[in-house]
Design a protein around this motif. Structure first.
Motif, PDB file in Angstrom:
ATOM      1  N   LEU A 159       3.371   1.812  -6.166  1.00 29.83           N
ATOM      2  CA  LEU A 159       3.096   1.702  -4.761  1.00 29.83           C
ATOM      3  C   LEU A 159       2.253   0.379  -4.536  1.00 29.83           C
ATOM      4  CD1 LEU A 159       2.158   5.508  -4.343  1.00 29.83           C
ATOM      5  CD2 LEU A 159       4.213   4.540  -3.251  1.00 29.83           C
ATOM      6  N   GLU A 160       2.508  -0.152  -3.759  1.00 26.74           N
ATOM      7  CA  GLU A 160       1.729  -1.434  -3.323  1.00 26.74           C
ATOM      8  C   GLU A 160       0.663  -1.280  -2.091  1.00 26.74           C
ATOM      9  OE1 GLU A 160       2.200  -6.018  -1.662  1.00 26.74           O
ATOM     10  OE2 GLU A 160       3.952  -4.768  -1.816  1.00 26.74           O
ATOM     11  N   SER A 161      -0.700  -1.479  -2.355  1.00 25.43           N
ATOM     12  CA  SER A 161      -1.532  -1.308  -1.399  1.00 25.43           C
ATOM     13  C   SER A 161      -1.452  -2.421  -0.484  1.00 25.43           C
ATOM     14  CB  SER A 161      -3.088  -1.153  -2.009  1.00 25.43           C
ATOM     15  OG  SER A 161      -4.153  -1.202  -1.158  1.00 25.43           O
ATOM     16  N   LEU A 162      -1.398  -2.011   0.758  1.00 28.53           N
ATOM     17  CA  LEU A 162      -1.105  -3.225   1.746  1.00 28.53           C
ATOM     18  C   LEU A 162      -2.375  -3.568   2.289  1.00 28.53           C
ATOM     19  CD1 LEU A 162       1.968  -1.968   3.953  1.00 28.53           C
ATOM     20  CD2 LEU A 162       1.979  -3.584   1.743  1.00 28.53           C
ATOM     21  N   VAL A 163      -3.380  -2.933   1.892  1.00 25.91           N
ATOM     22  CA  VAL A 163      -4.966  -3.325   2.371  1.00 25.91           C
ATOM     23  C   VAL A 163      -5.614  -3.943   1.122  1.00 25.91           C
ATOM     24  CG1 VAL A 163      -7.156  -2.683   3.043  1.00 25.91           C
ATOM     25  CG2 VAL A 163      -4.829  -1.724   4.203  1.00 25.91           C
ATOM     26  N   GLY A 164      -5.675  -3.222  -0.136  1.00 26.14           N
ATOM     27  CA  GLY A 164      -5.966  -3.556  -1.244  1.00 26.14           C
ATOM     28  C   GLY A 164      -5.560  -4.682  -2.195  1.00 26.14           C
ATOM     29  N   GLY A 165      -4.239  -4.918  -1.695  1.00 26.36           N
ATOM     30  CA  GLY A 165      -3.493  -6.123  -2.575  1.00 26.36           C
ATOM     31  C   GLY A 165      -3.158  -5.667  -4.123  1.00 26.36           C
ATOM     32  N   PHE A 166      -3.234  -4.351  -4.483  1.00 25.81           N
ATOM     33  CA  PHE A 166      -2.772  -4.009  -5.849  1.00 25.81           C
ATOM     34  C   PHE A 166      -1.821  -3.052  -5.865  1.00 25.81           C
ATOM     35  CE2 PHE A 166      -6.198  -1.322  -4.314  1.00 25.81           C
ATOM     36  CZ  PHE A 166      -5.881  -0.014  -4.634  1.00 25.81           C
ATOM     37  N   HIS A 167      -1.179  -2.779  -7.149  1.00 28.03           N
ATOM     38  CA  HIS A 167      -0.020  -2.023  -7.437  1.00 28.03           C
ATOM     39  C   HIS A 167      -0.689  -0.751  -8.181  1.00 28.03           C
ATOM     40  CE1 HIS A 167       2.134  -5.504  -6.093  1.00 28.03           C
ATOM     41  NE2 HIS A 167       3.334  -4.600  -5.961  1.00 28.03           N
ATOM     42  N   ILE A 168      -0.210   0.629  -7.862  1.00 31.96           N
ATOM     43  CA  ILE A 168      -0.438   1.623  -8.682  1.00 31.96           C
ATOM     44  C   ILE A 168       0.833   2.342  -8.978  1.00 31.96           C
ATOM     45  CG2 ILE A 168      -2.578   2.032  -7.847  1.00 31.96           C
ATOM     46  CD1 ILE A 168      -1.670   4.371  -6.053  1.00 31.96           C
ATOM     47  N   GLN A 169       0.775   3.196 -10.105  1.00 29.44           N
ATOM     48  CA  GLN A 169       2.032   3.833 -10.540  1.00 29.44           C
ATOM     49  C   GLN A 169       2.329   4.917  -9.836  1.00 29.44           C
ATOM     50  OE1 GLN A 169       4.310   2.359 -12.497  1.00 29.44           O
ATOM     51  NE2 GLN A 169       2.725   0.906 -12.719  1.00 29.44           N
ATOM     52  N   PRO A 170       3.519   5.505  -9.366  1.00 28.00           N
ATOM     53  CA  PRO A 170       3.613   6.569  -8.575  1.00 28.00           C
ATOM     54  C   PRO A 170       2.940   7.897  -9.360  1.00 28.00           C
ATOM     55  CG  PRO A 170       5.604   5.330  -8.411  1.00 28.00           C
ATOM     56  CD  PRO A 170       4.527   4.959  -9.519  1.00 28.00           C
ATOM     57  N   GLN A 171       3.111   8.123 -10.527  1.00 26.47           N
ATOM     58  CA  GLN A 171       2.586   9.189 -11.100  1.00 26.47           C
ATOM     59  C   GLN A 171       1.222   9.298 -11.212  1.00 26.47           C
ATOM     60  OE1 GLN A 171       4.338   6.749 -12.729  1.00 26.47           O
ATOM     61  NE2 GLN A 171       3.616   6.180 -14.713  1.00 26.47           N
ATOM     62  N   MET A 172       0.468   8.307 -10.633  1.00 25.22           N
ATOM     63  CA  MET A 172      -1.046   8.580 -10.545  1.00 25.22           C
ATOM     64  C   MET A 172      -1.300   9.358  -9.404  1.00 25.22           C
ATOM     65  SD  MET A 172      -2.320   4.523 -11.407  1.00 25.22           S
ATOM     66  CE  MET A 172      -4.067   4.983 -11.685  1.00 25.22           C
ATOM     67  N   VAL A 173      -0.378   9.279  -8.227  1.00 19.59           N
ATOM     68  CA  VAL A 173      -0.384  10.203  -7.270  1.00 19.59           C
ATOM     69  C   VAL A 173       0.387  11.454  -7.452  1.00 19.59           C
ATOM     70  CG1 VAL A 173      -0.171  10.467  -4.745  1.00 19.59           C
ATOM     71  CG2 VAL A 173      -0.648   8.241  -5.799  1.00 19.59           C
ATOM     72  N   GLY A 174      -0.394  12.532  -7.528  1.00 21.74           N
ATOM     73  CA  GLY A 174       0.064  13.784  -7.708  1.00 21.74           C
ATOM     74  C   GLY A 174       1.113  14.666  -6.644  1.00 21.74           C
ATOM     75  N   THR A 175       1.160  14.117  -5.644  1.00 21.11           N
ATOM     76  CA  THR A 175       1.694  14.793  -4.411  1.00 21.11           C
ATOM     77  C   THR A 175       2.524  13.613  -3.528  1.00 21.11           C
ATOM     78  OG1 THR A 175       1.655  16.279  -2.761  1.00 21.11           O
ATOM     79  CG2 THR A 175      -0.047  14.598  -2.878  1.00 21.11           C
ATOM     80  N   LYS A 176       3.542  14.204  -2.883  1.00 28.08           N
ATOM     81  CA  LYS A 176       4.249  13.288  -2.219  1.00 28.08           C
ATOM     82  C   LYS A 176       3.403  12.971  -1.112  1.00 28.08           C
ATOM     83  CE  LYS A 176       8.516  12.773   0.661  1.00 28.08           C
ATOM     84  NZ  LYS A 176       9.866  13.391   1.323  1.00 28.08           N
TER      85      LYS A 176
END
Length: 277
Positions: free
Chosen positions: A257-274
């Motif tokens: 997931l790319e942060s459109l405000v912060g300019g970084f990427h995170i892995q989807p598994q770091m987010v525990g919900t849709k």
């Protein structure tokens, strides 16, 4: 729970009295009758305003929104805090560095004399003054120039926000890491009140819990040269304002997931919900 007492409260809208849906691990609710939102706090259900940040530019793909508590730090209070801690630690360091221990100059009795002789210590040596080796007692102080650079940057920004992720995750370190990235970035954004009754706010962290994480996230943004100054870090604490819940846009990309405000990427598994769209 408050002061060790467990209380059970009915999930009821404070505005119209309607029943609120059970949300499981989430702490935000929206009334199905009047559509007002509320959040669970240490003091019970409180009204909640939610804001949503706009993507800075048009991007192709699915944009999802993740909730963050945005908390403004009192930089003036932090500067005073830093100055007080540095002054106190400098005095302690100077005192330790100049302290001497004067040994007892009275003549030892024959039992003491015998004990010192058995340990290979003469009575003449025992009467010599000894200084403390301060090299291992004085805690290293952070660079004043480095501290001034950090404080100056915070002051020049006008406002310094701490970003505490509020979405559900089984990876507790994700809160620290993502909050660190957003706080270090200090992104510019435009946010408006979000009242869409069709969209649930998937917030799993209450405002007071978010405030308790502020120091940890702020400390994570500091350079290691400051983080390793343990006595200094123990004396620092941020004074902050009231948390504001803002949803920030993330673009779904292959594997992240790319942060459109912060300019970084995170892995989807770091987010525990849709996330909400």
């Amino acid at each position: 729970m408050k002061d060790g007492l467990l209380t059970v409260q009915r999930l009821q809208c404070g505005h119209c009295g309607g029943e609120l849906p059970v949300m499981g691990k989430y702490v935000t609710f929206q009334c199905g009758t009047c559509f007002r939102r509320c959040v669970i706090t240490d003091d019970g259900l409180k009204p909640l305003n939610v804001y949503r940040a706009s993507p800075p530019e048009e991007r192709e793909g699915r944009i999802v929104y993740l909730p963050f508590w945005v908390i403004t730090a009192d930089v003036e209070a932090l500067r005073k805090n830093v100055a007080g801690v540095m002054t106190g630690l400098t005095r302690v360091s100077q005192k330790i560095a100049t302290t001497k221990i004067e040994r007892d100059t009275t003549e030892p009795d024959w039992v003491t004399e015998l004990g010192m002789n058995m340990m290979g210590v003469s009575s003449a040596d025992a009467h010599q003054p000894a200084t403390i080796d301060s090299s291992h007692l004085t805690d290293r102080l952070p660079s004043r120039a480095e501290l001034e650079h950090i404080l100056g940057r915070m002051e020049s920004a006008g406002r310094w926000h701490i970003y505490v992720p509020a979405f559900w995750t089984t990876n507790t370190r994700a809160y620290l890491k993502i909050g660190q990235l957003m706080t270090r970035k200090q992104p510019a954004f435009h946010a408006e009140r979000f009242d869409d009754p069709e969209k649930q706010i998937m917030c799993a962290l209450g405002p007071q819990d978010a405030t308790r994480l502020v120091d940890y996230i702020f400390f994570a943004t500091l350079p290691e040269s400051i983080q390793t100054c343990s006595s200094f870090m123990n004396g620092i604490h941020l004074e902050v304002g009231s948390p504001v819940l803002i949803e920030f846009p993330f673009l779904e990309t292959p594997g992240s997931l790319e942060s459109l405000v912060g300019g970084f990427h995170i892995q989807p598994q770091m987010v525990g919900t849709k996330p909400s769209a």
